[in-house]
Scaffold this motif. Structure first.
Motif, mmCIF file in Angstrom:
data_model
loop_
_atom_site.group_PDB
_atom_site.id
_atom_site.type_symbol
_atom_site.label_atom_id
_atom_site.label_comp_id
_atom_site.label_asym_id
_atom_site.label_seq_id
_atom_site.Cartn_x
_atom_site.Cartn_y
_atom_site.Cartn_z
ATOM 1 N N ALA A 70 -16.536 6.630 -43.192
ATOM 2 C CA ALA A 70 -16.607 5.204 -42.413
ATOM 3 C C ALA A 70 -17.634 4.328 -42.618
ATOM 4 O O ALA A 70 -17.582 3.288 -42.930
ATOM 5 C CB ALA A 70 -15.499 5.014 -40.940
ATOM 6 N N ASP A 71 -18.902 5.133 -42.038
ATOM 7 C CA ASP A 71 -19.828 4.772 -41.955
ATOM 8 C C ASP A 71 -20.880 4.160 -43.553
ATOM 9 O O ASP A 71 -21.277 3.007 -43.478
ATOM 10 C CB ASP A 71 -20.886 5.620 -41.330
ATOM 11 N N GLU A 72 -20.240 4.955 -44.237
ATOM 12 C CA GLU A 72 -20.775 4.871 -45.511
ATOM 13 C C GLU A 72 -19.982 4.023 -46.218
ATOM 14 O O GLU A 72 -20.812 2.761 -46.802
ATOM 15 C CB GLU A 72 -20.893 6.090 -45.974
ATOM 16 N N ASN A 73 -18.937 3.158 -45.788
ATOM 17 C CA ASN A 73 -18.043 2.366 -46.402
ATOM 18 C C ASN A 73 -18.006 0.717 -45.947
ATOM 19 O O ASN A 73 -17.436 0.401 -46.317
ATOM 20 C CB ASN A 73 -16.385 2.896 -46.505
ATOM 21 N N HIS A 74 -18.536 1.335 -44.363
ATOM 22 C CA HIS A 74 -18.648 0.336 -43.762
ATOM 23 C C HIS A 74 -17.020 -0.404 -43.830
ATOM 24 O O HIS A 74 -16.874 -1.733 -43.160
ATOM 25 C CB HIS A 74 -20.086 -1.196 -44.614
#
Length: 291
Positions: A62-66
């Motif tokens: 989720a963080d990597e894909n914002h």
């Protein structure tokens, strides 16, 4: 602008949660909702010894894909009056769902109330349902507070086996949910399900106004007033402009979470991404009406 969120439910069935998160981001959403619907079943997610590691990996994706986890939906139904073993198993899963939210830094989780039906005809019967739910939510509040997760209750509907149709139940209407929230000193919030309002002959804008500051989350979808369709907001005629005005009046600042899973269900697997893009534009239009 409100955060626009969709559930991981349908895309994850086809592609798994990590890919579903990527697809939600590619569709243009600003965040995602973690659907934990079946996680109380034997052998499901919370029965896996490394489920916490898996949850942490979802957070990384989720963080990597914002697209942060902004909302989650706990397993349901909430409890089984005639089955202590199932109720105990569900309680364990609900405890785990709060911890899972903490791991992915999700601020809100939706717990269904125990909305028994048929609707009691006496004040004593209704008071007993309220009492059971105060006890139910109270059991989870210390853990939720410790982990920084807000539990929200939700407006529900019942079903008449005699007449084979949807009917109101306790917790169908805003004043009933407000009584629960207030009895718990505002330690829980309310998730307004727009489709459920129509099924009990109320309106989403009226309920939003009655909830007021108690309103912390949304499940946005539409239906025909007869079936719990859970399809895209603009498919069936509902007063979205007035709903936007109501959200503005109560100064709602939470996410706009689509619970429109059934819009995606009939689509071929290779059209799920297109369906998600449509849902995102649909949600953006509804969000634009909050003014």
């Amino acid at each position: 602008m409100l955060k626009l969120v969709t559930t991981t439910d349908v895309p994850s069935r086809h592609f798994g949660i990590p890919k579903a998160i990527e697809m939600i981001a590619e569709a243009g959403f600003d965040g995602c909702d973690w659907s934990m619907f079946p996680y109380a079943e034997p052998g499901d997610f919370f029965d896996q010894p490394d489920w916490r590691v898996t949850a942490a990996s979802y957070k990384k994706t989720a963080d990597e894909n914002h697209v942060p986890f902004l909302q989650a939906h706990a397993p349901f139904p909430t409890f089984f009056p005639e089955d202590a073993e199932k109720t105990a198993r569900l309680k364990k899963a609900l405890d785990a769902s709060i911890e899972a939210c903490s791991i992915v830094e999700c601020p809100n989780i939706i717990f269904h109330p125990g909305a028994f039906y048929p609707l009691p005809t006496t004040e004593e019967g209704r008071a007993e349902i309220l009492k059971k739910n105060i006890e139910f939510y109270s059991a989870f509040l210390p853990r939720a507070k410790e982990l920084g997760v807000t539990i929200c209750t939700e407006n529900m509907f019942g079903y008449s086996n005699r007449y084979q149709r949807i009917t109101p139940c306790y917790f169908s209407f805003a004043d009933e949910l407000n009584a629960l929230v207030d009895a718990l000193d505002g330690q829980i919030g309310v998730c307004l399900d727009t489709g459920h309002t129509v099924l009990v002959n109320d309106t989403m804008q009226h309920m939003a106004r009655v909830f007021g500051k108690r309103l912390k989350a949304l499940h946005v979808h539409s239906n025909d007033g007869v079936h719990d369709s859970h399809t895209a907001p603009l498919i069936f005629p509902m007063d979205w402009e007035e709903f936007g005005a109501a959200l503005h009046e109560v100064e709602y600042d939470g996410p706009m979470t689509l619970e429109a899973d059934n819009f995606l269900v009939p689509l071929p697997k290779d059209m799920i991404a297109l369906g998600l893009r449509f849902l995102c534009e649909n949600a953006r239009y509804v969000a634009s009406l909050v003014k």
